[in-house]
Scaffold this motif. Structure first.
Motif: not given
Length: 133
Positions: A39-42, A98-102, A105-106, A112-118
């Motif tokens: 969450w902090i990272a997002c 956290v999912e809402d943040f992701i 960001h997308m 895509d999700r992989l870019t955000v997760e990275f």
């Protein structure tokens, strides 16, 4: 029965009856710690200020705790598993945030999700460096 200083009634099946659930503290666990880091990272992908991120987390934590109690309101909970149920429900709510943040960001980054997760993984690694053996 007494859990964390709060008197609770338990029926013959071991479920809580008429408890004041909101008076029972939620005990965080290792899963909570991992989700907090994410969450902090997002958050810091928008604002790279650890003080702002920490303050925002604590501010939201009050809401997550209230959502936890609300989500469990009226649910029969076995007294022996109460702490786990509270922690799991809190962690689920934190994970939803956290999912809402992701997802946000997308949309904002049009990626895509992989870019955000990275990017989240890179931020976690920078914010919470692992200890050298």
């Amino acid at each position: 029965m007494d859990i964390s200083g709060v008197s609770l009634a338990v029926d013959s099946t071991g479920h809580l009856v008429g408890s004041r659930l909101t008076e029972i503290p939620i005990h965080e666990n290792d899963v909570t710690a991992v989700l907090m880091q994410r969450w902090i990272a997002c958050y810091m992908l928008y604002d790279w200020n650890p003080h702002h991120a920490g303050s925002a987390y604590l501010g939201n934590k009050c809401d997550w705790v209230q959502q936890t109690y609300k989500r469990l309101d009226g649910t029969a909970i076995d007294a022996a598993s109460l702490n786990d149920v509270l922690a799991d429900t809190f962690n689920r709510i934190l994970l939803e945030d956290v999912e809402d943040f992701i997802q946000t960001h997308m949309k904002v980054w049009k990626c895509d999700r992989l870019t955000v997760e990275f990017q989240v993984a890179k931020a976690v690694a920078e914010i919470y460096p692992r200890q050298k053996p």
